[in-house]
Scaffold this motif. Structure first.
Motif, PDB file in Angstrom:
ATOM      1  N   ASP A 190       0.838  -1.197   0.000  1.00 49.09           N
ATOM      2  CA  ASP A 190       0.000   0.000   0.000  1.00 49.09           C
ATOM      3  C   ASP A 190       0.878   1.254   0.000  1.00 49.09           C
ATOM      4  O   ASP A 190       1.479   1.601   1.020  1.00 49.09           O
ATOM      5  CB  ASP A 190      -0.909   0.001   1.232  1.00 49.09           C
ATOM      6  N   CYS A 218       0.899   4.109   2.815  1.00 51.37           N
ATOM      7  CA  CYS A 218       1.527   3.955   4.135  1.00 51.37           C
ATOM      8  C   CYS A 218       2.864   4.686   4.145  1.00 51.37           C
ATOM      9  O   CYS A 218       3.642   4.606   3.192  1.00 51.37           O
ATOM     10  CB  CYS A 218       1.740   2.478   4.451  1.00 51.37           C
ATOM     11  N   ARG A 219       3.142   5.382   5.216  1.00 51.82           N
ATOM     12  CA  ARG A 219       4.393   6.158   5.271  1.00 51.82           C
ATOM     13  C   ARG A 219       5.638   5.281   5.296  1.00 51.82           C
ATOM     14  O   ARG A 219       6.732   5.740   5.022  1.00 51.82           O
ATOM     15  CB  ARG A 219       4.385   7.118   6.448  1.00 51.82           C
ATOM     16  N   ASN A 236       5.954   2.453   3.411  1.00 57.84           N
ATOM     17  CA  ASN A 236       6.079   1.737   2.155  1.00 57.84           C
ATOM     18  C   ASN A 236       7.280   2.262   1.377  1.00 57.84           C
ATOM     19  O   ASN A 236       7.502   3.477   1.301  1.00 57.84           O
ATOM     20  CB  ASN A 236       4.799   1.883   1.329  1.00 57.84           C
ATOM     21  N   CYS A 272       0.504  -5.776   4.124  1.00 54.44           N
ATOM     22  CA  CYS A 272       0.385  -4.509   4.849  1.00 54.44           C
ATOM     23  C   CYS A 272      -0.711  -4.560   5.914  1.00 54.44           C
ATOM     24  O   CYS A 272      -0.584  -3.937   6.961  1.00 54.44           O
ATOM     25  CB  CYS A 272       0.102  -3.360   3.877  1.00 54.44           C
ATOM     26  N   PHE A 276       1.293   0.013  10.302  1.00 56.21           N
ATOM     27  CA  PHE A 276       0.627   0.575   9.116  1.00 56.21           C
ATOM     28  C   PHE A 276       0.090   1.959   9.450  1.00 56.21           C
ATOM     29  O   PHE A 276      -0.610   2.164  10.428  1.00 56.21           O
ATOM     30  CB  PHE A 276      -0.513  -0.332   8.667  1.00 56.21           C
ATOM     31  N   SER A 277       0.480   2.947   8.645  1.00 58.77           N
ATOM     32  CA  SER A 277       0.098   4.335   8.906  1.00 58.77           C
ATOM     33  C   SER A 277      -0.234   5.026   7.596  1.00 58.77           C
ATOM     34  O   SER A 277       0.567   5.015   6.666  1.00 58.77           O
ATOM     35  CB  SER A 277       1.265   5.047   9.604  1.00 58.77           C
ATOM     36  N   LEU A 278      -1.389   5.651   7.526  1.00 64.16           N
ATOM     37  CA  LEU A 278      -1.809   6.327   6.305  1.00 64.16           C
ATOM     38  C   LEU A 278      -1.348   7.774   6.228  1.00 64.16           C
ATOM     39  O   LEU A 278      -2.033   8.624   5.680  1.00 64.16           O
ATOM     40  CB  LEU A 278      -3.344   6.279   6.197  1.00 64.16           C
TER      41      LEU A 278
END
Length: 116
Positions: free
Chosen positions: A81, A84-85, A87, A103, A109-111
């Motif tokens: 993804d 996500c910071r 990735n 993920c 996992f952070s958007l």
């Protein structure tokens, strides 16, 4: 166009084939039942009639199946993804936190990453 598939790292010739659409680095190439990730592309020229002409292309490849969570994002393939910071936004590596993925299983996992 005449294309040589060469193993990345060892430069060992894997196969010679004819392709009309030559993949760029960062793309997957499926030949028969085998899948490769293209890492580099080298053009080979030959002098003909006083002019250099493109004679073949050598692709440095890594035998790799395209992951199920690979997606097209901002002009290239990424695994996982990309929002996500953590990735890596790469076709080679998902992230440093949980490189094997997926993920959805990652506790980090952070958007907060860039928008696609």
């Amino acid at each position: 166009m005449h294309v040589e598939l060469r193993q990345a790292g060892s430069n060992r010739l894997l196969e010679r084939l004819e392709l009309e659409d030559i993949p760029q680095p960062g793309r997957w190439l499926v030949v028969e039942e085998r899948s490769f990730l293209v890492l580099q592309r080298h053009h080979r020229y030959q002098l003909r009639g006083g002019r250099y002409e493109l004679s073949s292309i050598a692709l440095q490849v890594k035998a790799q199946k395209q992951p199920a969570d690979a997606r097209w994002w901002q002009g290239g393939w990424v695994i996982g993804d990309p929002s996500c910071r953590f990735n890596a936004r790469s076709p080679l590596l998902r992230c440093a936190v949980l490189p094997e993925g997926p993920c959805e299983r990652c506790a980090h996992f952070s958007l907060t990453g860039p928008e696609p």
